[in-house]
Scaffold this motif. Structure first.
Motif, mmCIF file in Angstrom:
data_model
loop_
_atom_site.group_PDB
_atom_site.id
_atom_site.type_symbol
_atom_site.label_atom_id
_atom_site.label_comp_id
_atom_site.label_asym_id
_atom_site.label_seq_id
_atom_site.Cartn_x
_atom_site.Cartn_y
_atom_site.Cartn_z
ATOM 1 N N CYS A 68 0.814 -1.215 0.000
ATOM 2 C CA CYS A 68 0.000 0.000 0.000
ATOM 3 C C CYS A 68 0.848 1.266 0.000
ATOM 4 O O CYS A 68 0.475 2.268 -0.627
ATOM 5 C CB CYS A 68 -0.945 0.000 1.197
ATOM 6 S SG CYS A 68 -2.289 -1.213 1.039
ATOM 7 N N LEU A 69 1.991 1.235 0.676
ATOM 8 C CA LEU A 69 2.879 2.407 0.671
ATOM 9 C C LEU A 69 3.444 2.655 -0.721
ATOM 10 O O LEU A 69 3.532 3.806 -1.173
ATOM 11 C CB LEU A 69 4.015 2.210 1.679
ATOM 12 C CG LEU A 69 3.631 2.295 3.166
ATOM 13 C CD1 LEU A 69 4.839 1.999 4.052
ATOM 14 C CD2 LEU A 69 3.068 3.676 3.508
ATOM 15 N N ILE A 70 3.831 1.575 -1.413
ATOM 16 C CA ILE A 70 4.335 1.719 -2.781
ATOM 17 C C ILE A 70 3.208 2.178 -3.703
ATOM 18 O O ILE A 70 3.397 3.076 -4.544
ATOM 19 C CB ILE A 70 4.911 0.379 -3.294
ATOM 20 C CG1 ILE A 70 6.111 -0.061 -2.447
ATOM 21 C CG2 ILE A 70 5.312 0.496 -4.761
ATOM 22 C CD1 ILE A 70 7.333 0.796 -2.585
ATOM 23 N N THR A 141 6.551 -5.158 -2.035
ATOM 24 C CA THR A 141 7.087 -4.186 -2.993
ATOM 25 C C THR A 141 6.703 -4.562 -4.411
ATOM 26 O O THR A 141 6.294 -3.715 -5.213
ATOM 27 C CB THR A 141 8.621 -4.112 -2.877
ATOM 28 O OG1 THR A 141 8.988 -3.800 -1.525
ATOM 29 C CG2 THR A 141 9.181 -3.038 -3.805
ATOM 30 N N LEU A 142 6.824 -5.848 -4.728
ATOM 31 C CA LEU A 142 6.488 -6.337 -6.067
ATOM 32 C C LEU A 142 5.019 -6.087 -6.396
ATOM 33 O O LEU A 142 4.690 -5.594 -7.485
ATOM 34 C CB LEU A 142 6.812 -7.827 -6.168
ATOM 35 C CG LEU A 142 6.581 -8.500 -7.529
ATOM 36 C CD1 LEU A 142 7.459 -7.862 -8.596
ATOM 37 C CD2 LEU A 142 6.868 -9.992 -7.431
ATOM 38 N N CYS A 143 4.144 -6.410 -5.458
ATOM 39 C CA CYS A 143 2.708 -6.178 -5.678
ATOM 40 C C CYS A 143 2.411 -4.686 -5.811
ATOM 41 O O CYS A 143 1.583 -4.278 -6.635
ATOM 42 C CB CYS A 143 1.899 -6.775 -4.524
ATOM 43 S SG CYS A 143 1.919 -8.587 -4.466
ATOM 44 N N GLY A 144 3.093 -3.878 -5.008
ATOM 45 C CA GLY A 144 2.891 -2.440 -5.074
ATOM 46 C C GLY A 144 3.299 -1.847 -6.410
ATOM 47 O O GLY A 144 2.677 -0.892 -6.899
ATOM 48 N N VAL A 220 14.928 -14.727 -4.963
ATOM 49 C CA VAL A 220 14.113 -14.720 -6.189
ATOM 50 C C VAL A 220 13.155 -13.533 -6.187
ATOM 51 O O VAL A 220 13.010 -12.823 -7.192
ATOM 52 C CB VAL A 220 13.339 -16.048 -6.335
ATOM 53 C CG1 VAL A 220 12.336 -15.962 -7.485
ATOM 54 C CG2 VAL A 220 14.292 -17.204 -6.562
ATOM 55 N N ALA A 221 12.501 -13.308 -5.039
ATOM 56 C CA ALA A 221 11.533 -12.211 -4.941
ATOM 57 C C ALA A 221 12.193 -10.855 -5.159
ATOM 58 O O ALA A 221 11.659 -10.001 -5.874
ATOM 59 C CB ALA A 221 10.839 -12.249 -3.576
ATOM 60 N N TRP A 222 13.381 -10.660 -4.586
ATOM 61 C CA TRP A 222 14.058 -9.370 -4.727
ATOM 62 C C TRP A 222 14.642 -9.180 -6.119
ATOM 63 O O TRP A 222 14.680 -8.056 -6.640
ATOM 64 C CB TRP A 222 15.152 -9.214 -3.671
ATOM 65 C CG TRP A 222 14.622 -8.718 -2.361
ATOM 66 C CD1 TRP A 222 14.544 -9.393 -1.183
ATOM 67 C CD2 TRP A 222 14.062 -7.415 -2.104
ATOM 68 N NE1 TRP A 222 13.965 -8.610 -0.219
ATOM 69 C CE2 TRP A 222 13.671 -7.398 -0.749
ATOM 70 C CE3 TRP A 222 13.859 -6.283 -2.886
ATOM 71 C CZ2 TRP A 222 13.085 -6.277 -0.161
ATOM 72 C CZ3 TRP A 222 13.267 -5.172 -2.306
ATOM 73 C CH2 TRP A 222 12.887 -5.173 -0.956
ATOM 74 N N VAL A 224 13.325 -10.379 -8.911
ATOM 75 C CA VAL A 224 12.167 -10.023 -9.738
ATOM 76 C C VAL A 224 11.731 -8.592 -9.448
ATOM 77 O O VAL A 224 11.414 -7.816 -10.367
ATOM 78 C CB VAL A 224 11.005 -11.005 -9.496
ATOM 79 C CG1 VAL A 224 9.755 -10.559 -10.247
ATOM 80 C CG2 VAL A 224 11.397 -12.408 -9.924
ATOM 81 N N THR A 225 11.718 -8.223 -8.164
ATOM 82 C CA THR A 225 11.325 -6.863 -7.775
ATOM 83 C C THR A 225 12.273 -5.826 -8.375
ATOM 84 O O THR A 225 11.827 -4.795 -8.899
ATOM 85 C CB THR A 225 11.316 -6.726 -6.237
ATOM 86 O OG1 THR A 225 10.367 -7.646 -5.694
ATOM 87 C CG2 THR A 225 10.941 -5.313 -5.822
ATOM 88 N N GLY A 226 13.580 -6.083 -8.302
ATOM 89 C CA GLY A 226 14.556 -5.168 -8.882
ATOM 90 C C GLY A 226 14.380 -5.030 -10.378
ATOM 91 O O GLY A 226 14.492 -3.926 -10.936
ATOM 92 N N PHE A 227 14.077 -6.134 -11.052
ATOM 93 C CA PHE A 227 13.871 -6.109 -12.503
ATOM 94 C C PHE A 227 12.647 -5.272 -12.855
ATOM 95 O O PHE A 227 12.687 -4.427 -13.768
ATOM 96 C CB PHE A 227 13.708 -7.540 -13.025
ATOM 97 C CG PHE A 227 13.332 -7.621 -14.479
ATOM 98 C CD1 PHE A 227 14.283 -7.435 -15.474
ATOM 99 C CD2 PHE A 227 12.017 -7.877 -14.854
ATOM 100 C CE1 PHE A 227 13.935 -7.498 -16.811
ATOM 101 C CE2 PHE A 227 11.656 -7.946 -16.181
ATOM 102 C CZ PHE A 227 12.620 -7.754 -17.169
ATOM 103 N N ILE A 228 11.531 -5.508 -12.147
ATOM 104 C CA ILE A 228 10.302 -4.754 -12.407
ATOM 105 C C ILE A 228 10.497 -3.283 -12.082
ATOM 106 O O ILE A 228 10.020 -2.397 -12.811
ATOM 107 C CB ILE A 228 9.124 -5.325 -11.586
ATOM 108 C CG1 ILE A 228 8.833 -6.781 -12.000
ATOM 109 C CG2 ILE A 228 7.877 -4.471 -11.759
ATOM 110 C CD1 ILE A 228 8.417 -6.951 -13.443
ATOM 111 N N TYR A 229 11.235 -2.999 -11.013
ATOM 112 C CA TYR A 229 11.477 -1.606 -10.624
ATOM 113 C C TYR A 229 12.249 -0.870 -11.724
ATOM 114 O O TYR A 229 11.883 0.245 -12.114
ATOM 115 C CB TYR A 229 12.259 -1.570 -9.313
ATOM 116 C CG TYR A 229 12.626 -0.165 -8.863
ATOM 117 C CD1 TYR A 229 11.743 0.571 -8.094
ATOM 118 C CD2 TYR A 229 13.847 0.401 -9.207
ATOM 119 C CE1 TYR A 229 12.066 1.867 -7.693
ATOM 120 C CE2 TYR A 229 14.169 1.676 -8.817
ATOM 121 C CZ TYR A 229 13.287 2.404 -8.051
ATOM 122 O OH TYR A 229 13.590 3.671 -7.658
#
Length: 235
Positions: A68-70, A141-144, A220-222, A224-229
């Motif tokens: 929600c913050l993101i 973070t990924l969902c945000g 793995v989660a981070w 993917v998150t870094g890639f999407i970011y």
């Protein structure tokens, strides 16, 4: 790695102010505490019962609040400005995660105290709880990053809230539904398996496997998150 503590602190304080102003998000902190109170009053003393509230704290506080913050940053169009600022990727990700990390540790500690859980090995469990927090922050973070508004973020994070906390409960039905055995490798299930092992005579592998599994999920989660970011930066 270029890290600025001043920028991280500024992002941390900004998140704290946004969290304190958004009552629809901040009220989620009370959910695991209320559940912990009822479990304590029910007299249940099993590891599984204790960790229902802890895993719910991870999903409803860590992942939900981070998402929600993101999403709020995106809704107000301030995340793009932050991406284009002199703050590095490390500054932003650490700053956006630090507040939720602190909040989670406080809520989890209160939850453990309310349910009356006394870990057999607090040191090992504390390390695993911190690693689990890192994973759920990444998921939040990924969902945000996929949400455009806070309301949309609240919906996107629902699968995380329903699937991850109840992974250990799904294992009880794995004998009738073999496909549910996959739930054993969820971070929430590995956390319960580790806690149960610590209560008795455990081997090194009983500790290493759950911790390694949670670390693997986090990496793995981070990634993917870094890639999407980074993709959002040039979107």
């Amino acid at each position: 790695m270029n890290i600025s503590m001043t920028r991280i602190q500024a992002i941390l304080m900004k998140d704290y102010k946004e969290f304190s102003r958004n009552y629809a998000v901040s009220v989620m902190v009370l959910m695991p505490l209320v559940m912990a109170f009822f479990i304590n009053k029910s007299g249940s003393t099993t590891i599984a019962a204790y960790f229902i509230t802890i895993n719910i704290a991870f999903s409803m506080v860590t992942a939900y609040v981070q998402c929600c913050l993101i999403a709020e940053e995106k809704e107000k169009n301030t995340l793009r400005s932050l991406m284009l600022s002199p703050a590095s990727l490390s500054d932003i990700l650490i700053g956006k995660s630090l507040f939720v990390l602190i909040l989670t540790m406080v809520v989890v500690a209160l939850t453990i105290y309310i349910v009356g859980y006394s870990p057999a090995n607090l040191f090992i469990l504390a390390i695993t709880l911190i690693l689990s927090t890192v994973f759920y922050i990444a998921i939040g973070t990924l969902c945000g990053l996929f949400a455009k508004t806070v309301m949309e973020g609240s919906l996107i994070i629902l699968p995380v809230i329903f699937i991850f906390p109840f992974g250990p409960s799904a294992l009880a039905f794995s004998s009738n539904f073999p496909i549910l055995k996959i739930a054993e490798w969820l971070p929430s299930s590995q956390l319960v398996l580790l806690a149960e092992s610590l209560e008795g005579t455990y081997t090194t592998m009983d500790v290493i496997i759950p911790i390694a599994t949670i670390i693997a999920w986090s990496l793995v989660a981070w990634i993917v998150t870094g890639f999407i970011y980074k993709k959002r930066m040039v979107d």
